[in-house]
Every structure is written in structure tokens, then in C-alpha cells.
Scaffold this active site. Structure first.
Site, PDB file in Angstrom:
ATOM      1  N   CYS A  37      -0.335   2.014  -5.075  1.00 23.93           N
ATOM      2  CA  CYS A  37      -1.039   3.225  -5.482  1.00 23.93           C
ATOM      3  C   CYS A  37      -0.047   4.380  -5.603  1.00 23.93           C
ATOM      4  O   CYS A  37       0.876   4.505  -4.792  1.00 23.93           O
ATOM      5  CB  CYS A  37      -2.131   3.569  -4.469  1.00 23.93           C
TER       6      CYS A  37
ATOM      7  N   HIS B  37       0.854  -1.191   0.000  1.00 25.83           N
ATOM      8  CA  HIS B  37       0.000   0.000   0.000  1.00 25.83           C
ATOM      9  C   HIS B  37       0.884   1.234   0.000  1.00 25.83           C
ATOM     10  O   HIS B  37       1.857   1.322   0.754  1.00 25.83           O
ATOM     11  CB  HIS B  37      -0.900   0.021   1.240  1.00 25.83           C
TER      12      HIS B  37
END
Length: 317
Positions: A187, A145
Site C-alpha cells: 500500500c 504491508h
């Protein structure tokens, strides 16, 4: 057709600085940075790339594998001791021959940076060190993440873009690589590598600023996603790659499509001496071995006998 700025976007510079070393060995640093069962796909991403580099010839001795949670033995796993990247469950990516170097809370920003820069504590065994040199090509894969200029480690700390850039600059200064390829699946991945200025570094990012790196292939039996879209596209390409393949980085980049990844990938070449169309994928994902006849043996060479008479594998000392 060569890859250009119109495909995914190129946001780096290129100079003609030439590497003076030969390419003699390959190393891989493969990292999943996420804990907890819900992040199953991040470890599977990393384990899938691990199997690719092993199949193409990089031995475990030249792979540093970092996974923060043992999903295979997680109490929620209905398929104990197994991990899958496809709902068909045909390929167990955990398998019977996996060597994990850093596990659980050993997967920290500090340990990752120490691996990269060679600043490990004296009691860290050689098997957990990146023993690369100026003749080494190094593959680095990160999955987890992230956000604008960071990627989370173990859900408790972050690796920042500037820290990563500083680590690669130290590696270049200390002669710890010849060329380095970094692939980031997270991301806003492009923001993590945008500060890198070390020479001969190629970065490939799954998403750009403001974009997410989305999951793919949900499994109703496990109740979660098995893999991320960008890594799935990468694996689909490598299914047809063998150790003697001449496929290039440009060929791989041509396969990424926004409609499949749901994000725009980017690549960046920092002070690189080669173009994507000149970089064979096996220069990073495969093995390197020089084979010579025994009668050519010289005084500065170590020799290891193979099963074939009169043929030896030569590693320069």
C-alpha cells in the site's frame, strides 16, 4: 508505444550520467516482509517472482531470498509443503528446489540493509551475501504491508523511505551495482521510493499515496487470498517471456491497468541513462553469460568447460 508520464505517472528525474562498467552479471534480492497465515499472499508474491528469475536463468547463488514465515509448513495449511498462486493448484511455487537465505525472524530491517550495503557481519556466509559489483544489474522486489513512506517487517518494525534511500546511496558510492530495478508491492508503495536519489535506479510501485495494493484470487480451500493484483498482472506478462526475449520495461508498464490492479502504478527513473523502452527485462530478470571459442582464451579469464566440445562459458575475473 513508449511509456510516458501519462501512464501511471512518472515522478523522477533523468540525467545523462553514463555508467562506465559493462553489464556482466545479474543479482536478485527478493523479500516478503509479512508474518502470519493471513499474509499468505505476500510470501506467494515473492516466491512467484523467485520462480520467474530462476526460469529465466539467474541461479540461486545470485538470489537472496528472504521470507519471514514458512507458510508451506504452517499448521493451518491444508496442503502441507506447498504454496500456490492460483486456485487451480497447478503450480506449487514452493516446489522442490527452493533456497531460502533468510527465514523467520532473520527477516529484519537490519539484515535487509546489511545485504544491500554489504555491511554483513564477518561470520555471515557468502551464500547469504549480495556479492554484486559495478558490473552488476540488481533486481530488488519487496512485498508486504506498508503505508506513507514505510513498509513493515515481521509486524514488529518498519523500513523507512529515508533508510532505503540512504542504503541505495551507499550502494552507489561503493560500486555495488551498475543499474538497479526495484519493484514494490505494498500500500502507498510510491512513497517508499520517493526519496531515492542514487544514480541509475529504476523503481516501479504498485500504488500511489493514499491507495491500497489489493489482493486477488481467493481460494475457498485455503480460506484466504493467494496473490496480490499487481504481482498477478506482472506474472501474467512474464508467462510469455523467455531468456532470449527482447521485451522491454516499457512493454511491461503498458500492461498495468487500474481496472485490473485497483490502484495506479508509478515508475520513477533516478539519474538513469536509459528510457523504459531501452531497458530489456532480461537485463534484470535473466542471466548473463559470454560464450567464446576456447582458442580465444586470454590470461585474465577463468574458463568452465561445457558439454559441447570446444565451447566454454567465460566469466571475466
Amino acid at each position: 508505444m513508449p511509456v510516458d508520464a501519462s501512464i501511471g505517472g512518472i515522478n523522477g528525474s533523468r540525467t545523462t550520467k553514463v555508467s562506465t562498467s559493462r553489464h556482466e552479471n545479474n543479482w536478485a534480492v527478493l523479500v516478503s516482509t509479512s508474518r502470519f497465515w493471513l499474509n499468505y499472499r505476500h510470501i506467494v508474491n515473492t516466491m512467484s517472482i523467485y520462480h520467474v528469475v530462476k526460469r529465466l536463468g539467474i541461479p540461486d547463488s545470485n538470489i537472496i531470498l528472504m521470507i519471514p514465515d514458512d507458510m508451506a509448513c504452517n499448521a493451518r495449511n491444508p496442503l502441507p509443503a506447498q504454496l500456490f498462486n492460483n486456485e487451480s493448484h497447478l503450480l506449487d511455487v514452493y516446489g522442490q528446489d527452493v533456497e531460502v537465505d533468510y527465514r523467520g525472524y532473520e527477516v529484519t530491517v537490519s539484515n535487509f540493509l546489511q545485504v544491500m550495503t554489504g555491511r554483513a557481519h564477518y561470520n555471515v556466509p557468502r551464500s547469504k551475501r549480495l556479492l554484486s559489483d559495478a558490473s552488476s544489474n540488481v533486481l530488488v522486489y519487496l512485498s508486504g504491508h506498508g503505508g506513507d513512506e514505510f513498509i513493515k517487517f515481521n509486524d514488529v518494525e518498519e523500513l523507512l523511505a529515508q533508510d532505503l534511500a540512504d542504503a541505495l546511496a551507499q550502494m552507489a558510492e561503493k560500486g555495488r551495482y551498475r543499474e538497479l530495478l526495484m519493484i514494490v508491492e505494498t500500500c502507498e508503495a510510491a512513497t517508499l521510493v520517493q526519496r531515492i536519489s542514487a544514480p541509475n535506479v529504476i523503481t516501479v510501485a504498485s500504488s500511489q499515496k493514499g491507495q491500497q495494493s489489493l489482493s486477488f484470487k481467493s481460494d475457498p480451500e485455503l480460506g484466504l487470498s493467494l496473490i496480490d493484483r499487481f504481482t498477478y498482472q506482472t506474472l501474467a506478462f512474464f508467462e510469455n517471456i523467455e531468456y532470449n526475449s527482447t521485451a522491454t520495461l516499457a512493454d511491461l508498464l503498458q500492461t498495468y491497468r487500474c481496472v485490473a490492479c485497483a490502484s495506479h502504478f508509478s515508475y520513477r527513473m533516478t539519474n538513469a541513462t536509459r528510457r523504459p523502452c531501452d531497458v530489456k527485462l532480461t537485463d534484470f530478470f535473466g542471466s548473463v553469460a559470454n560464450v567464446q571459442i576456447a582458442s580465444d582464451r586470454g590470461p585474465q579469464v577463468r574458463w568452465f568447460l561445457l558439454s559441447v566440445p570446444q565451447v566454454f562459458v567465460c566469466y571475466n575475473a
